[in-house]
Scaffold this motif. Structure first.
Motif, short mmCIF file in Angstrom:
data_model
loop_
_atom_site.label_atom_id
_atom_site.label_comp_id
_atom_site.label_asym_id
_atom_site.label_seq_id
_atom_site.Cartn_x
_atom_site.Cartn_y
_atom_site.Cartn_z
N ASP A 480 0.74 -1.29 -0.14
CA ASP A 480 0.05 -0.01 -0.08
C ASP A 480 0.69 1.22 0.00
OD1 ASP A 480 1.07 -0.03 2.50
OD2 ASP A 480 -1.06 -0.04 3.49
N GLU A 481 2.09 1.03 -0.32
CA GLU A 481 3.06 2.42 -0.25
C GLU A 481 3.08 2.70 -1.59
OE1 GLU A 481 6.78 1.59 1.31
OE2 GLU A 481 6.04 1.79 3.47
N ASP A 482 2.37 2.08 -2.71
CA ASP A 482 2.13 2.37 -4.34
C ASP A 482 0.82 2.11 -4.57
OD1 ASP A 482 3.02 3.12 -6.77
OD2 ASP A 482 4.64 2.05 -6.66
N TYR A 483 0.42 2.71 -5.75
CA TYR A 483 -1.08 2.60 -6.22
C TYR A 483 -1.45 1.07 -6.29
CZ TYR A 483 -1.19 7.47 -7.39
OH TYR A 483 -1.11 9.13 -7.54
N ILE A 484 -2.58 0.67 -6.06
CA ILE A 484 -3.15 -0.56 -6.07
C ILE A 484 -4.52 -0.32 -6.81
CG2 ILE A 484 -4.24 -2.64 -4.78
CD1 ILE A 484 -2.52 -1.72 -2.47
N VAL A 485 -4.53 -1.46 -8.03
CA VAL A 485 -5.59 -1.30 -8.88
C VAL A 485 -6.44 -2.52 -8.76
CG1 VAL A 485 -6.46 -0.92 -11.29
CG2 VAL A 485 -4.31 0.21 -10.43
N LEU A 486 -7.84 -2.47 -8.30
CA LEU A 486 -8.51 -3.51 -8.17
C LEU A 486 -9.60 -3.63 -9.14
CD1 LEU A 486 -8.89 -3.03 -4.20
CD2 LEU A 486 -7.33 -4.79 -5.39
N ASN A 487 -10.02 -4.73 -9.57
CA ASN A 487 -11.42 -5.16 -10.32
C ASN A 487 -12.41 -5.23 -9.37
OD1 ASN A 487 -12.70 -5.15 -12.77
ND2 ASN A 487 -12.20 -7.45 -12.80
N LEU A 488 -13.20 -4.49 -8.84
CA LEU A 488 -14.25 -4.31 -7.96
C LEU A 488 -15.62 -4.60 -8.60
CD1 LEU A 488 -13.09 -2.05 -4.98
CD2 LEU A 488 -12.62 -4.36 -5.34
N GLY A 491 -16.75 -1.46 -10.20
CA GLY A 491 -15.83 -0.76 -11.26
C GLY A 491 -14.25 -1.01 -10.82
N VAL A 492 -13.58 -0.53 -11.72
CA VAL A 492 -12.24 -0.57 -11.45
C VAL A 492 -11.79 0.48 -10.63
CG1 VAL A 492 -9.78 -0.47 -12.69
CG2 VAL A 492 -11.55 -1.62 -13.97
N THR A 493 -11.08 0.25 -9.56
CA THR A 493 -10.52 1.28 -8.18
C THR A 493 -9.42 1.18 -8.07
OG1 THR A 493 -13.08 0.60 -7.45
CG2 THR A 493 -11.20 1.82 -5.94
N ALA A 494 -8.71 2.31 -8.17
CA ALA A 494 -7.22 2.59 -7.90
C ALA A 494 -7.04 3.20 -6.51
CB ALA A 494 -6.68 3.47 -9.02
N LEU A 495 -6.31 2.66 -5.64
CA LEU A 495 -6.22 3.09 -4.43
C LEU A 495 -4.85 3.90 -4.13
CD1 LEU A 495 -7.27 -0.01 -2.21
CD2 LEU A 495 -8.55 1.65 -3.19
N LYS A 496 -5.11 5.16 -3.72
CA LYS A 496 -3.79 5.96 -3.31
C LYS A 496 -2.84 5.27 -2.68
CE LYS A 496 -6.45 10.37 -3.85
NZ LYS A 496 -6.76 11.66 -2.86
N PRO A 497 -1.46 5.48 -2.73
CA PRO A 497 -0.56 5.16 -1.73
C PRO A 497 -0.82 5.55 -0.45
CG PRO A 497 0.53 6.18 -3.76
CD PRO A 497 -0.91 6.26 -3.81
N ARG A 498 -0.22 4.54 0.66
CA ARG A 498 -0.44 5.08 1.95
C ARG A 498 0.43 6.19 2.44
NH1 ARG A 498 2.37 3.04 6.20
NH2 ARG A 498 3.10 1.31 4.96
N ASP A 499 0.11 7.34 3.27
CA ASP A 499 0.66 8.49 3.57
C ASP A 499 1.99 8.12 4.57
OD1 ASP A 499 -0.85 10.03 1.96
OD2 ASP A 499 -2.35 10.59 3.66
#
Length: 499
Positions: A480-488, A491-499
């Motif tokens: 989670d220190e980088d972008y994660i892309v999930l096929n939810l 819809g396709v969802t990109a998660l932001k890197p953890r602060d």
């Protein structure tokens, strides 16, 4: 590479690795049992794409095969940070089985250019059978291979081989039943040449089952398993000699054959059917006792070790990587799968009389290091379309044991039940699109989608209101220190890197 246990007669199975991330964390991870379930992941962007492939990420670009309009497909590129669509190109499905998962072929070519390879559609009376190869610039979608724009191919979707691409195909003006392994050469506008180099796959006729493992043409006599690499077949063995009397690749298969420090790992099986014409109804039964997990010497083809009635619990998800050299497998003391083929699809699917042990196997020697009785719970064996649930797995493997999701440590088989507040990424049922291609005489055929993920509670039930947390990504082994892309599901969802 994997093909479903029911690939011959219907599209089945679910791929556990249903996402892509810009980085993975194979080592230490936050303990999801003690932290992270209340820490919500931040969403960077979403998209409505219906995915045929798990996404891929390269050089700041997200890529995926998507379902297009009118039974078509496309490759889509988006900016990883913003989700802005960079380009979209129509694609051709190739002659891969409808139940062989799409995979994005992206690499940095020898001149340093990042590229993704696809088959482009053609027009005219043979449009359902032939495509053209194209290496596209990752950032613009422009072709790097104009010299191949008119070369019609009857072949598979491209794959990566080293710093270029390979395709298994025959040209339209050749004997198209005899496909060969071809490699992309970037020089002079691009060309396809016979594969060369010690690590290049090799095929002359038949079908690829993995990176290097293939089977001979069925019309040529008893099926032969082969290992083609470096411009030649290193060895050939009768398929039934490897997997047992009555086994056939038509029943399904899974291979992991590109790791240099491991034997070739594969699963084969047998099945019985009351008929062989897919246009007519018939019944099918698969005895899980026929499953055989083998490890073969890549140089000789000799069996290094084998385990009968053994496979990944849902082997249609493919063969997962060993963790610290240990494979987590199911050993089936009993169990059978049956269904009725009605002429167009499978119905009345039934899993009966299962009794299963979970075992840890040394990938190099085949030694059983530990075993845990799992009983008759088939939740982790069945696909999502059949009421089963597969979970996205990190170093510890989530399995359903007596109705509770339990983390299994591959090193020693120790079990850790998850707390009630845990929410895990799990596969969801999804309607398969009908696409047109060479398979099934160019008739519209249901193709395998990329697995769709939702969130499941620790008892395995789906929670439509839950959101992804730090604990969720930790159990899945995601960085989670980088972008994660999930096929939810939504819809396709990109998660932001953890602060």
């Amino acid at each position: 590479m994997t093909r479903s246990i029911r690939s011959r007669v219907c599209a089945g199975g679910a791929l556990v690795a249903a996402l892509v991330l810009a980085g993975c964390t194979p080592g230490a991870e936050p303990d999801p049992l003690t932290q992270g379930w209340e820490t919500q992941a931040a969403v960077a962007w979403t998209a409505d794409d219906r995915l045929l492939s798990a996404p891929a990420v390269a050089d700041g670009v997200y890529l995926a095969y998507v379902v297009g309009e009118d039974a078509s497909t496309a490759m889509v590129a988006r900016d990883l940070a913003t989700g802005t669509e960079l380009w979209r190109r129509p694609t051709f499905v190739g002659n891969d089985s409808p139940d062989t998962e799409h995979g994005v072929a992206v690499t940095r070519l020898e001149d340093g250019t990042w590229s993704v390879a696809v088959l482009l559609p053609t027009s005219g009376e043979n449009a359902a059978y032939f495509g053209t190869f194209a290496a596209l610039d990752l950032h613009s979608g422009e072709s790097l291979s104009p010299g191949l724009s008119t070369t019609l191919l009857w072949g598979t979707r491209p794959t990566v081989c080293g710093d270029t691409f390979c395709v298994t195909a025959a040209q339209a003006d050749t004997e198209y039943e005899t496909q060969k392994s071809l490699m992309f050469d970037l020089a002079d506008g691009g060309s396809l040449v016979p594969t060369t180099g010690a690590d290049a796959p090799f095929l002359e006729g038949g079908q690829m089952l993995g990176t290097y493992v293939s089977v001979s043409d069925a019309a040529a006599g008893p099926e032969q398993l082969r290992y083609g690499r470096g411009g030649e077949y290193r060895w050939t063995r009768p398929y039934a000699d490897v997997f047992g009397t009555g086994t056939t690749s038509a029943a399904g298969w899974a291979w992991k054959d590109a790791e240099s420090d491991l034997p070739l790992l594969g699963v084969g099986l047998a099945f019985t059917a009351t008929a062989a014409d897919d246009s007519k109804p018939y019944d099918v039964v698969v005895d899980y006792g026929s499953l055989r997990f083998v490890a073969l010497d890549p140089d000789s083809g000799d069996t290094v070790w084998e385990h009968q009635a053994t496979a990944p619990c849902d082997f249609t998800t493919g063969l997962v990587d060993p963790v610290d050299g240990v494979l987590t497998l199911c050993r089936f003391a009993s169990g059978s799968l049956s269904w009725h083929w009605n002429g167009t699809s499978a119905e009345d699917v039934s899993y009966d009389d299962f009794e299963t042990d979970l075992i840890g196997v040394d990938a190099a020697t085949g030694k059983v290091l530990w075993e845990v009785p799992f009983g008759g719970d088939t939740t982790s064996i069945r696909s999502a379309d059949e009421g089963g649930t597969s979970y996205l797995a990190g170093p510890r493997v989530p399995m359903s044991l007596d109705g509770v999701v339990t983390l299994v440590d591959p090193k020693d088989g120790s079990l850790t039940p998850l707390p009630p507040k845990a929410r895990l990424l799990c596969t969801q049922p999804a309607e398969r699109p009908e696409l047109i291609g060479p398979f099934n005489a160019s008739r519209p055929t249901a193709y395998r989608l990329a697995p769709v993920l939702g969130l499941c509670a620790s008892d395995g039930t789906r929670d439509a209101d839950a959101t992804v947390t730090a604990g969720t990504t930790a159990v899945a082994g995601l960085d989670d220190e980088d972008y994660i892309v999930l096929n939810l599901v939504d819809g396709v969802t990109a998660l932001k890197p953890r602060d």
